[in-house]
Design a protein around this motif. Structure first.
Motif, PDB file in Angstrom:
ATOM      1  N   ILE A 127       0.846  -1.192   0.000  1.00 41.83           N
ATOM      2  CA  ILE A 127       0.000   0.000   0.000  1.00 41.83           C
ATOM      3  C   ILE A 127       0.882   1.243   0.000  1.00 41.83           C
ATOM      4  CG2 ILE A 127      -1.709   1.309   1.303  1.00 41.83           C
ATOM      5  CD1 ILE A 127      -2.655  -1.385   2.430  1.00 41.83           C
ATOM      6  N   ALA A 150      -6.750  -4.434  -1.792  1.00 44.10           N
ATOM      7  CA  ALA A 150      -6.343  -5.781  -2.219  1.00 44.10           C
ATOM      8  C   ALA A 150      -5.796  -5.697  -3.635  1.00 44.10           C
ATOM      9  CB  ALA A 150      -7.530  -6.731  -2.167  1.00 44.10           C
ATOM     10  N   THR A 151      -4.766  -6.491  -3.922  1.00 41.70           N
ATOM     11  CA  THR A 151      -4.224  -6.474  -5.274  1.00 41.70           C
ATOM     12  C   THR A 151      -4.088  -7.867  -5.863  1.00 41.70           C
ATOM     13  OG1 THR A 151      -1.982  -6.518  -4.411  1.00 41.70           O
ATOM     14  CG2 THR A 151      -2.905  -4.367  -4.926  1.00 41.70           C
ATOM     15  N   ARG A 152      -4.375  -8.901  -5.080  1.00 43.32           N
ATOM     16  CA  ARG A 152      -4.238 -10.248  -5.629  1.00 43.32           C
ATOM     17  C   ARG A 152      -5.236 -11.166  -4.914  1.00 43.32           C
ATOM     18  NH1 ARG A 152       0.864 -11.003  -6.280  1.00 43.32           N
ATOM     19  NH2 ARG A 152       1.483  -8.888  -5.896  1.00 43.32           N
ATOM     20  N   PRO A 153      -5.535 -12.322  -5.536  1.00 45.74           N
ATOM     21  CA  PRO A 153      -6.597 -13.173  -4.980  1.00 45.74           C
ATOM     22  C   PRO A 153      -6.410 -13.506  -3.506  1.00 45.74           C
ATOM     23  CG  PRO A 153      -5.952 -13.970  -7.127  1.00 45.74           C
ATOM     24  CD  PRO A 153      -5.019 -12.849  -6.806  1.00 45.74           C
ATOM     25  N   TRP A 174      -7.343 -10.601  -1.434  1.00 46.91           N
ATOM     26  CA  TRP A 174      -8.789 -10.403  -1.574  1.00 46.91           C
ATOM     27  C   TRP A 174      -9.529 -11.304  -0.585  1.00 46.91           C
ATOM     28  CZ3 TRP A 174     -12.085  -7.205  -4.064  1.00 46.91           C
ATOM     29  CH2 TRP A 174     -13.389  -7.635  -4.304  1.00 46.91           C
ATOM     30  N   ALA A 195      13.090 -13.571 -13.858  1.00 45.73           N
ATOM     31  CA  ALA A 195      11.788 -12.915 -13.933  1.00 45.73           C
ATOM     32  C   ALA A 195      10.672 -13.941 -13.802  1.00 45.73           C
ATOM     33  CB  ALA A 195      11.659 -12.160 -15.232  1.00 45.73           C
ATOM     34  N   ARG A 196      10.946 -15.147 -14.307  1.00 38.13           N
ATOM     35  CA  ARG A 196       9.876 -16.136 -14.292  1.00 38.13           C
ATOM     36  C   ARG A 196      10.336 -17.370 -13.556  1.00 38.13           C
ATOM     37  NH1 ARG A 196       6.377 -15.724 -19.656  1.00 38.13           N
ATOM     38  NH2 ARG A 196       6.115 -13.495 -19.579  1.00 38.13           N
ATOM     39  N   GLN A 249       6.462 -15.630  -3.411  1.00 37.79           N
ATOM     40  CA  GLN A 249       6.389 -14.242  -2.942  1.00 37.79           C
ATOM     41  C   GLN A 249       7.374 -14.017  -1.804  1.00 37.79           C
ATOM     42  OE1 GLN A 249       4.899 -11.526  -3.991  1.00 37.79           O
ATOM     43  NE2 GLN A 249       4.182 -12.669  -5.769  1.00 37.79           N
ATOM     44  N   ARG A 257      -1.375 -22.160 -14.126  1.00 38.16           N
ATOM     45  CA  ARG A 257      -0.904 -20.787 -14.158  1.00 38.16           C
ATOM     46  C   ARG A 257       0.600 -20.669 -14.020  1.00 38.16           C
ATOM     47  NH1 ARG A 257      -3.978 -18.665  -8.939  1.00 38.16           N
ATOM     48  NH2 ARG A 257      -5.588 -19.706 -10.126  1.00 38.16           N
TER      49      ARG A 257
END
Lengths: 400, 291
Positions: A34, A66-69, A72, A258-259, A274, A315
């Motif tokens: 935030i 909230a920015t991600r499931p 949320w 990056a991935r 994360q 995903r």
């Protein structure tokens, strides 16, 4: 609209502001990202007549913060904990949680302040030795000793390391090894990729058909998808000697790849990408420890893979993804489940690599039932008991 | 921009356009308008994310401009491109003319191909800009988009900077096939779109299929909710429910005609494994439980 203008500077407004600031702090401690702009907008929401009604405030703040499931989902609980029962029962995650068994994360050292120069030596282990030697160069004798100590570290089985400084050296090496590996892979990737530009040569060749007018434009082919790595780490008791080193290794790989995605499993599967993306190794370790909490006994590799296949595979896996499983293959679940899930995973991943620390033991044969069930589906079965074996992985990853 | 609508007005207008919103969506749409932030919608495929953008365009009575993302999407396909072929022909046709005049001519608006992003900022009235499946685009494109969404101006080297004549309402959707950047997530408001609860799905069915029996709609919605809880490779979305129900029109109770239900399942389950998993007995049990 400026919230300062919307809210007259009264005692009430100041109180609301303080309360909101506390809420934002709580959310940040729970991993919400935030910024100032969000706090300002939240004040605007509180000032708006139609949205500050009690029933609407939660959804309004939720959509803002909230920015991600995962966030949320957790938001209503945190919201209720903060705004209604403020005194106790707030489930705020803070650092330094204690835990038992599994990985001993808290023994990890401070932030990796030193950063070795970026060379591209053929033998990683030797240059690491020099690196390390340079740091202690005040004393010529200790330098030599340090050098040879690191040299031998490369071939020492992790489970034979007992001296804390040796363990720390091995962790640091694993991390730097991973970073270097990643840097070099990324470079190859860049060289291989080409933009979607006009292909002048072929455009001009085509122009001949049109009387010399380059009417048909030919473009370079779209570039390949970037390389991606997914690591699944076994954190069960039988792996605990090795896990701490691998966590550090994973942190190194994820830091700039990056991935990449990382998961840890024991009796269940948890996504730790994360947490491990945290720049500071100590904070990453703390967040990791928090996530790995509550792990009970027994390892259900098959079950963990099933969860992965069902919930995460679509995903996280692309056609250029390598999946790396780090485990000793001691599965307390049914081998049939493991075999089935390995087959499913094999179909979706580009390459499937299984690292087994025990493979480095002199007279080890993969006899564990789980290991036997999994082997037919594995592209590469490699040892990972010392740093040299980790270093040997790089060419394998490059061939993806 | 028109005066912001409040949440109740938005909820009312959504229903009027035939969209059945979940409880909190109207709040998100009201905020989006008030704070001028884009709205990021996440959720499984088939939960109706794109429908939300269409409904938003309907309540504002404005155009919907859609940019479908894919891997390799670049500025040329998303923003603008020069019409090279026409330029080449123009050069050939004006051979012998003053070179500078020709250059000014071929780099004028007439030779500019407008793509969705440029079109979206050059409307008279704020349109709804739907950036669909942003997770399919590359990270580079995401960064570029972030820049556009904060400045709302485009600089074209040959023409200069084009500022927005109206700020679009931006809706982004993602199926979470790739992790989006934190920067983009923070820039946006967020709404997670879940499969509708049975109540809401029944209302959607009634709104979309006027000929349907109300009791059947309730039953189908409950049945589908149970099917979604089974371990399926491809969980049916709202569109599948609609197709499934459309092929059952005329029925008042699913239990009356197991064969018809079984045949209609092809509209609901799209893979062979899923069809095999829901054997007739299983379906019968689920139907019974939904009655």
């Amino acid at each position: 609209m400026s919230p300062a203008a919307a809210l007259p500077e009264t005692g009430v407004a100041a109180a609301i502001r303080a309360r909101l600031a506390g809420f934002v702090r709580t959310l940040r401690m729970n991993g919400f990202a935030i910024g100032l702009a969000e706090s300002r907008d939240a004040l605007a929401i509180l000032a708006a007549a139609d949205l500050s009604r009690p029933t609407l405030l939660m959804p309004a703040l939720r959509t803002l913060f909230a920015t991600r499931p995962a966030d949320w989902e957790r938001f209503p609980e945190i919201y209720r904990a903060y705004w209604s029962v403020r005194r106790t029962g707030m489930r705020v995650t803070t650092s330094g949680a204690s835990r038992k068994g599994g990985l001993d994360i808290r023994s990890w050292p401070g932030p990796d302040a030193k950063r070795g120069e970026e060379g591209a030596p053929d033998r990683v282990t030797r240059s690491e030795a020099e690196d390390h030697a340079a740091e202690t160069e005040d004393d010529a004798q200790s330098r030599r000793a340090g050098g040879s100590r690191i040299e031998s570290l490369a071939h020492t089985d992790f489970r034979h390391l007992s001296d804390p400084s040796e363990i720390e050296a091995a962790h640091a090496l694993a991390e730097r090894l991973a970073r270097r590996m990643r840097a070099r892979l990324a470079r190859r990737e860049r060289v291989a990729r080409k933009g979607r530009r006009l292909d002048l040569r072929r455009t001009l060749a085509r122009a001949a058909e049109r009387g010399g007018e380059p009417l048909d434009l030919v473009r370079r082919r779209p570039r390949r998808k970037p390389l991606k790595l997914v690591v699944l780490l076994d954190a069960s008791g039988s792996m605990s000697v090795y896990s701490a080193t691998f966590v550090r290794f994973m942190h190194g790989v994820l830091a700039g790849f990056a991935r990449a995605d990382a998961f840890v499993f024991h009796t269940r599967l948890i996504q730790v990408s994360q947490a491990l993306r945290e720049r500071d190794p100590v904070r990453a370790a703390e967040r990791f420890a928090l996530l790995a909490q509550g792990f009970g006994g027994g390892t259900r590799i098959g079950g963990a893979l099933e969860t992965f296949n069902r919930a995460y595979a679509s995903r996280t896996l692309t056609s250029r993804t390598a999946v790396m499983i780090v485990s000793d293959g001691y599965d307390t679940g049914e081998p049939e489940i493991l075999a089935r899930e390995m087959a499913r995973l094999r179909r979706r991943a580009r390459r499937l690599i299984w690292l087994n620390p025990m493979l480095g033991w002199r007279d080890y044969a993969p006899a564990a039932r789980g290991m036997k069930a999994a082997l037919p589906h594995v592209d590469l079965f490699a040892p990972a008991h010392d740093l040299a074996s980790l270093a040997a992985l790089e060419p394998e990853l490059a061939r993806l | 921009m028109t005066a912001p609508l409040d949440r109740d007005a938005i909820a009312k207008r959504l229903v009027a356009t035939g969209y059945v919103p979940d409880r909190d969506l109207a709040v998100a749409l009201a905020l989006m308008q008030r704070l001028g932030r884009p709205l990021l919608l996440e959720g499984e495929a088939g939960v109706g994310k794109t429908e939300i953008a269409k409904a938003l365009a309907a309540i504002h009575d404005t155009r919907l401009i859609r940019l479908q993302c894919w891997e390799g999407l670049d500025r040329a396909a998303a923003l603008y491109e020069w019409n090279y072929q026409r330029q080449l022909l123009a050069i050939r046709a004006r051979e012998g003319h003053d070179a500078r005049a020709v250059e000014a001519e071929i780099f004028s608006e007439a030779y500019l191909l407008e793509r969705p992003l440029l079109a979206a900022i050059r409307q008279e009235k704020s349109p709804v800009l739907l950036i669909d499946e942003i997770d399919r685009a590359d990270e580079e494109f995401e960064a570029f988009l972030l820049e556009l969404l904060s400045d709302f101006q485009v600089s074209i080297p040959e023409l200069g900077t084009i500022a927005a004549t109206s700020i679009p309402h931006v809706v982004l959707t993602s199926n979470a096939t790739r992790e989006l950047s934190d920067a983009l997530r923070r820039r946006c408001l967020y709404h997670y779109v879940d499969y509708p609860e049975p109540d809401r799905e029944a209302r959607i069915l009634l709104a979309r299929l006027p000929g349907i029996d109300a009791a059947l709609a309730t039953q189908v919605a409950r049945f589908v909710a149970k099917v979604r809880r089974e371990d399926l490779a491809k969980v049916p979305g709202v569109a599948e429910t609609l197709d499934f129900t459309a092929s059952l029109v005329g029925l008042t109770d699913l239990r009356d005609d197991p064969e018809a239900v079984h045949d209609a399942l092809i509209a609901l389950l799209k893979t062979r494994e899923d069809r095999a998993r829901l054997a007739p007995e299983v379906v019968a049990r689920l139907v019974e439980a939904s009655a």
